[in-house]
Design an enzyme around this catalytic site. Sequence first.
Site, PDB file in Angstrom:
ATOM      1  N   LYS A 171      -6.697  -8.565  -6.516  1.00 27.72           N
ATOM      2  CA  LYS A 171      -7.977  -8.909  -5.884  1.00 27.72           C
ATOM      3  C   LYS A 171      -9.014  -7.838  -6.187  1.00 27.72           C
ATOM      4  O   LYS A 171      -8.657  -6.678  -6.460  1.00 27.72           O
ATOM      5  CB  LYS A 171      -7.808  -9.143  -4.391  1.00 27.72           C
ATOM      6  CG  LYS A 171      -7.650  -7.904  -3.554  1.00 27.72           C
ATOM      7  CD  LYS A 171      -7.826  -8.281  -2.083  1.00 27.72           C
ATOM      8  CE  LYS A 171      -7.692  -7.060  -1.215  1.00 27.72           C
ATOM      9  NZ  LYS A 171      -8.257  -7.208   0.100  1.00 27.72           N
TER      10      LYS A 171
ATOM     11  N   LYS B 142     -12.515  -2.503  -3.005  1.00 17.78           N
ATOM     12  CA  LYS B 142     -13.389  -1.324  -2.927  1.00 17.78           C
ATOM     13  C   LYS B 142     -12.739  -0.108  -3.567  1.00 17.78           C
ATOM     14  O   LYS B 142     -13.384   0.686  -4.207  1.00 17.78           O
ATOM     15  CB  LYS B 142     -13.612  -0.933  -1.464  1.00 17.78           C
ATOM     16  CG  LYS B 142     -14.352  -1.873  -0.629  1.00 17.78           C
ATOM     17  CD  LYS B 142     -14.430  -1.240   0.773  1.00 17.78           C
ATOM     18  CE  LYS B 142     -14.423  -2.308   1.822  1.00 17.78           C
ATOM     19  NZ  LYS B 142     -13.098  -2.533   2.385  1.00 17.78           N
TER      20      LYS B 142
ATOM     21  N   LYS C 154       0.810  -1.225   0.000  1.00 16.62           N
ATOM     22  CA  LYS C 154       0.000   0.000   0.000  1.00 16.62           C
ATOM     23  C   LYS C 154       0.842   1.274   0.000  1.00 16.62           C
ATOM     24  O   LYS C 154       0.360   2.331  -0.385  1.00 16.62           O
ATOM     25  CB  LYS C 154      -0.974   0.001   1.192  1.00 16.62           C
ATOM     26  CG  LYS C 154      -2.070  -1.045   1.043  1.00 16.62           C
ATOM     27  CD  LYS C 154      -3.355  -0.653   1.723  1.00 16.62           C
ATOM     28  CE  LYS C 154      -4.474  -1.584   1.283  1.00 16.62           C
ATOM     29  NZ  LYS C 154      -5.764  -1.293   1.855  1.00 16.62           N
TER      30      LYS C 154
HETATM   31  N1  AQP Z   1     -11.501  -9.709  -3.328  1.00 18.72           N
HETATM   32  C1  AQP Z   1     -11.757 -10.268  -2.165  1.00 18.72           C
HETATM   33  N2  AQP Z   1     -12.050 -11.593  -2.110  1.00 18.72           N
HETATM   34  C2  AQP Z   1     -12.327 -12.155  -0.918  1.00 18.72           C
HETATM   35  N3  AQP Z   1     -12.335 -11.514   0.269  1.00 18.72           N
HETATM   36  C3  AQP Z   1     -12.062 -10.212   0.249  1.00 18.72           C
HETATM   37  N4  AQP Z   1     -11.982  -9.296   1.229  1.00 18.72           N
HETATM   38  C4  AQP Z   1     -11.662  -8.102   0.692  1.00 18.72           C
HETATM   39  N5  AQP Z   1     -11.532  -8.217  -0.646  1.00 18.72           N
HETATM   40  C5  AQP Z   1     -11.760  -9.522  -0.952  1.00 18.72           C
HETATM   41  C6  AQP Z   1     -12.239  -9.582   2.637  1.00 18.72           C
HETATM   42  O1  AQP Z   1     -13.276  -8.692   3.050  1.00 18.72           O
HETATM   43  C7  AQP Z   1     -13.098  -8.396   4.437  1.00 18.72           C
HETATM   44  C8  AQP Z   1     -13.209  -6.918   4.634  1.00 18.72           C
HETATM   45  O2  AQP Z   1     -12.140  -6.297   3.955  1.00 18.72           O
HETATM   46  P1  AQP Z   1     -11.579  -4.921   4.474  1.00 18.72           P
HETATM   47  O3  AQP Z   1     -12.584  -3.902   4.202  1.00 18.72           O
HETATM   48  O4  AQP Z   1     -11.213  -5.033   5.901  1.00 18.72           O
HETATM   49  O5  AQP Z   1     -10.240  -4.642   3.736  1.00 18.72           O
HETATM   50  P2  AQP Z   1      -9.599  -5.093   2.419  1.00 18.72           P
HETATM   51  O6  AQP Z   1      -9.237  -6.538   2.466  1.00 18.72           O
HETATM   52  O7  AQP Z   1      -8.486  -4.152   2.158  1.00 18.72           O
HETATM   53  O8  AQP Z   1     -10.792  -4.897   1.378  1.00 18.72           O
HETATM   54  P3  AQP Z   1     -10.771  -4.118   0.031  1.00 18.72           P
HETATM   55  O9  AQP Z   1     -12.122  -4.284  -0.551  1.00 18.72           O
HETATM   56  O10 AQP Z   1      -9.606  -4.534  -0.815  1.00 18.72           O
HETATM   57  O11 AQP Z   1     -10.608  -2.620   0.514  1.00 18.72           O
HETATM   58  P4  AQP Z   1      -9.519  -1.536   0.113  1.00 18.72           P
HETATM   59  O12 AQP Z   1      -9.728  -1.273  -1.351  1.00 18.72           O
HETATM   60  O13 AQP Z   1      -9.843  -0.360   0.959  1.00 18.72           O
HETATM   61  O14 AQP Z   1      -8.163  -2.085   0.429  1.00 18.72           O
HETATM   62  C9  AQP Z   1     -11.748  -8.959   4.861  1.00 18.72           C
HETATM   63  O15 AQP Z   1     -11.958 -10.151   5.616  1.00 18.72           O
HETATM   64  C10 AQP Z   1     -11.064  -9.238   3.545  1.00 18.72           C
HETATM   65  O16 AQP Z   1     -10.139 -10.321   3.649  1.00 18.72           O
END
Ligand code: AQP
Length: 330
Positions: free
Chosen positions: A192, A195, A111
């Site tokens: 992956k 969001k 990041k």
């Molecule tokens: N693509 C994914 N496939 C499966 N699981 C996922 N998670 C996130 N993306 C995927 C799981 O969702 C939960 C919540 O995620 P988070 O909001 O805590 O953070 P993250 O993993 O950083 O999610 P994002 O969507 O990728 O957010 P940003 O863009 O802000 O970094 C977690 O249990 C995560 O594993």
Amino acid sequence: MKRVFSGVQPTGGLTLGNYLGAIKHFVRLQEEYDCFYCVVDLHALTVPKDPKELRTLIVDTAAYMMAAGLDPEKVTLFVQSDVPAHSELSWIMECTATFGELSRMTQFKEKSEGRESVSGGLFTYPALMAADILLYDTDVVPVGEDQKQHVELARDLAIRFNSRYGDTFKVPEPVIPKTGARIKSLADPSRKMSKSDTDPYGAIFLGDSEDEIVKKVRRAVTDSGREIIYDPDNKPALANLLTIYSHCADIPIEKLEEMYAGKGYADFKKGLAEAVIQCLKPIQKRHREMSESGYVKEALVEGARKAMEVSTPVLKRAKERLGLPNHMMG
Ligand code: AQP
């Protein structure tokens, strides 16, 4: 009942990846565990955010979690910043972690890469996550593969603190769901689904309209060859689409391969878009009803109250062990 803790960041609209990889699993766990689910808004501050947008996203994230099936009568659903113990224990965890440990976190490396300015919070994020988990005497932390390293750090910090100051924290275990653990971007299957993806066709959001879903699925990248077969090494894009289809429609991948034998991508994508639409329809309906009723905020107030009840004695215990006075904690 064993206790579960997990968090979701309000960094953008929730994606199909968040739902299939985490929230669907959280819903199943609520029947068997004492679950604490948290909208981790302090984690979202590691990168500057528009305050108005953040305020909306916090409540909306909770609303989607409830619309997806989390029942505030069964789980404790709350917002991290409503419970000040998280910030307080976070500092204690920062002082327990070493600079070397935090430097080794792969998410920080990913990041921070290429950014001109990186906040201190992005670096110490895993210490806050350790505080989130340890405050609830958590047994189990369901997370995606990418978060496993952070849960392992939380374990190491708990063990270190306990051996320095005496038994204080329960040592948690990470649990990674066996299937559906990782949904990839529709635009690039090597990343992956996220969001905060800047590619407008990378992620399907839980709030997407039917037209948006059809358009995104139609534009999803595919691999060479016409055959609809699951082969993650040679056909990673198709493997991702099959995984999404299978999880949305609850049809095993082998059955999907049979259904689409001899057919091309156009038919397959039509079926996939319909499966996603049908999967999200009831969630979107409940989300609309809930957002209009004011029920979400009420549930979050009650959730924060229950979270404080459990976390305050744990923080007090940690402060006592450290020699901090606790004058105001009774
Ligand atoms: N693509 C994914 N496939 C499966 N699981 C996922 N998670 C996130 N993306 C995927 C799981 O969702 C939960 C919540 O995620 P988070 O909001 O805590 O953070 P993250 O993993 O950083 O999610 P994002 O969507 O990728 O957010 P940003 O863009 O802000 O970094 C977690 O249990 C995560 O594993």
